[in-house]
Design an enzyme around this catalytic site. Structure first.
Site, mmCIF file in Angstrom:
data_model
loop_
_atom_site.group_PDB
_atom_site.id
_atom_site.type_symbol
_atom_site.label_atom_id
_atom_site.label_comp_id
_atom_site.label_asym_id
_atom_site.label_seq_id
_atom_site.Cartn_x
_atom_site.Cartn_y
_atom_site.Cartn_z
ATOM 1 N N ASN A 61 -3.161 8.115 4.837
ATOM 2 C CA ASN A 61 -1.270 7.506 5.722
ATOM 3 C C ASN A 61 -1.596 7.708 7.081
ATOM 4 O OD1 ASN A 61 -0.774 7.965 2.756
ATOM 5 N ND2 ASN A 61 -0.188 9.889 2.497
ATOM 6 N N HIS A 92 -6.030 -5.520 -2.322
ATOM 7 C CA HIS A 92 -7.498 -5.415 -1.494
ATOM 8 C C HIS A 92 -7.142 -6.980 -0.514
ATOM 9 C CE1 HIS A 92 -8.977 -2.323 -2.502
ATOM 10 N NE2 HIS A 92 -7.796 -1.280 -1.745
ATOM 11 N N HIS A 98 -0.070 4.362 -2.264
ATOM 12 C CA HIS A 98 0.390 5.818 -2.128
ATOM 13 C C HIS A 98 1.269 6.925 -2.017
ATOM 14 C CE1 HIS A 98 -3.286 4.695 1.219
ATOM 15 N NE2 HIS A 98 -2.832 4.672 0.366
ATOM 16 N N ARG A 111 0.905 -1.385 -0.021
ATOM 17 C CA ARG A 111 0.298 0.185 -0.053
ATOM 18 C C ARG A 111 1.003 1.450 0.025
ATOM 19 N NH1 ARG A 111 -3.109 2.708 3.998
ATOM 20 N NH2 ARG A 111 -2.237 1.503 5.587
#
Length: 352
Positions: free
Chosen positions: A120, A219, A92, A88
């Protein structure tokens, strides 16, 4: 409605600054993505991406990827789920200003950095600590050679492989950026977005709808905090009711785990196999058990739902496609040569 052709000045703005380009060109008109802008952006992405390559550190730091892998193996033993956050982290980072490690920068008295933004803040400190540990090892072996941005990309790949995904070669040679601003995290796709919104946002990054469906498969590992999907349980689209498209039994389970107002609890994004990189996420989506609105919206068109069904039935197809889309995502807005720097400390910007 016709599409206006950007002027020469507008092209220069597009290449130099995404935000100024959006202001100048009015990105979405009547719900349609401005094609000319997407073309210019993709040209800019390709120009930068062409300067990174597999094996970039073959001579300058030949053990770079091995050092990353060894340190990650220690981290996986200490915290089995940490790889999901490392994956992740790459998303990001790349979606905000490009893959240039701005997400690792600490705030100062004069600047609030990206990691302080709500999307975050859910990263545990141990995620950044692992990157720090890897960086220290690399600095002791190859001083000021391997960028923090490349460390993130290597760590994401190794995390995918650790959980059962397909190995892929990571083009490297990224440089680290010299800024990290909390207000730029608006570029991160929220879990409440529908397919139209997600498609437009991904297009800004040079990614198509197939990439969107494929990268959503991340996911299949990791957890989510209750506030990221609470609207689907208690106030969907302001109705004060749950999302009618969410499977009833699954919704009841989620409500038990996330009572109203809970901001602390976590749930597995893929309850069937939360620490295995497989295609069960897509199987869940086909049965209305996608956790986020952004997950379930993948079934809203025939083209995207077809892709979901393909991946649900063929895990190997998904893993191969995911690897390819990760390489593509890893080229977003990269800095090369003198465009960036190599930080000695990933948390601190080099301004020189």
């Amino acid at each position: 409605m016709g599409i206006e052709r950007p002027t020469t000045t507008t092209y220069k703005i597009c290449v130099g600054s995404l935000r100024e380009c959006l202001k100048e060109m009015a990105l979405v008109r009547g719900g349609s993505l401005l094609l000319s802008f997407a073309v210019v952006l993709c040209m800019n992405l390709a120009a930068s991406a062409s300067q990174i390559r597999v094996g970039y550190y073959a001579w300058s730091c030949p053990k770079a990827e091995l050092i990353v892998k060894k340190e990650l193996n220690k981290a996986f033993k200490a915290s089995p789920g940490i790889g999901a956050d490392l994956l992740r982290l790459h998303f990001h980072d790349c979606f905000v200003g490009g893959c240039e490690a701005s997400i690792l920068v600490d705030s100062t008295k004069d600047n609030i950095a990206e990691k302080e933004s709500p999307p975050n803040e859910t990263f545990e400190d141990e995620v950044f600590d692992v990157i720090d540990t890897i960086k220290k090892r690399l600095e002791s072996t190859c001083k000021r050679t391997v960028s923090c941005a490349d460390i993130i990309a290597f760590a994401a790949r190794d995390s995918v492989v650790h959980y059962g995904g397909k190995y892929y070669s990571v083009p490297s040679g990224r440089k680290d950026g010299r800024k990290s601003l909390i207000n730029e995290t608006i570029d991160l796709p929220p879990p409440t977005f529908n397919l139209t919104q997600l498609t437009a946002l991904f297009a800004l990054k040079g990614l198509n709808r197939d990439d969107l469906v494929t990268l959503s498969g991340a996911h299949t590992i990791g957890v989510a905090h209750c506030p990221s999907f609470a609207d689907r349980l208690y106030n969907y689209s302001g109705t004060l009711k749950g999302d009618p498209s969410l499977d009833y039994v699954y919704a009841k389970k989620l409500k038990r785990e996330c009572p109203p107002g809970n901001t602390v609890n976590e749930v597995d994004m893929d309850p069937q196999s939360s620490l295995t990189f497989d295609s069960s996420f897509y199987k869940a989506v086909t049965t209305h058990r996608g956790l986020f609105t952004s997950d379930q919206t993948l079934m809203s068109t025939s083209a995207t739902s077809y892709k979901v069904y393909q991946y649900a039935k063929n895990p190997n197809l998904f893993k191969k496609a995911f690897a390819a889309s990760m390489v593509k995502m890893g080229k977003i807005g990269v800095l090369t040569g003198k465009q960036g720097t190599v930080r000695a400390n990933c948390r601190v910007i080099n301004y020189s």
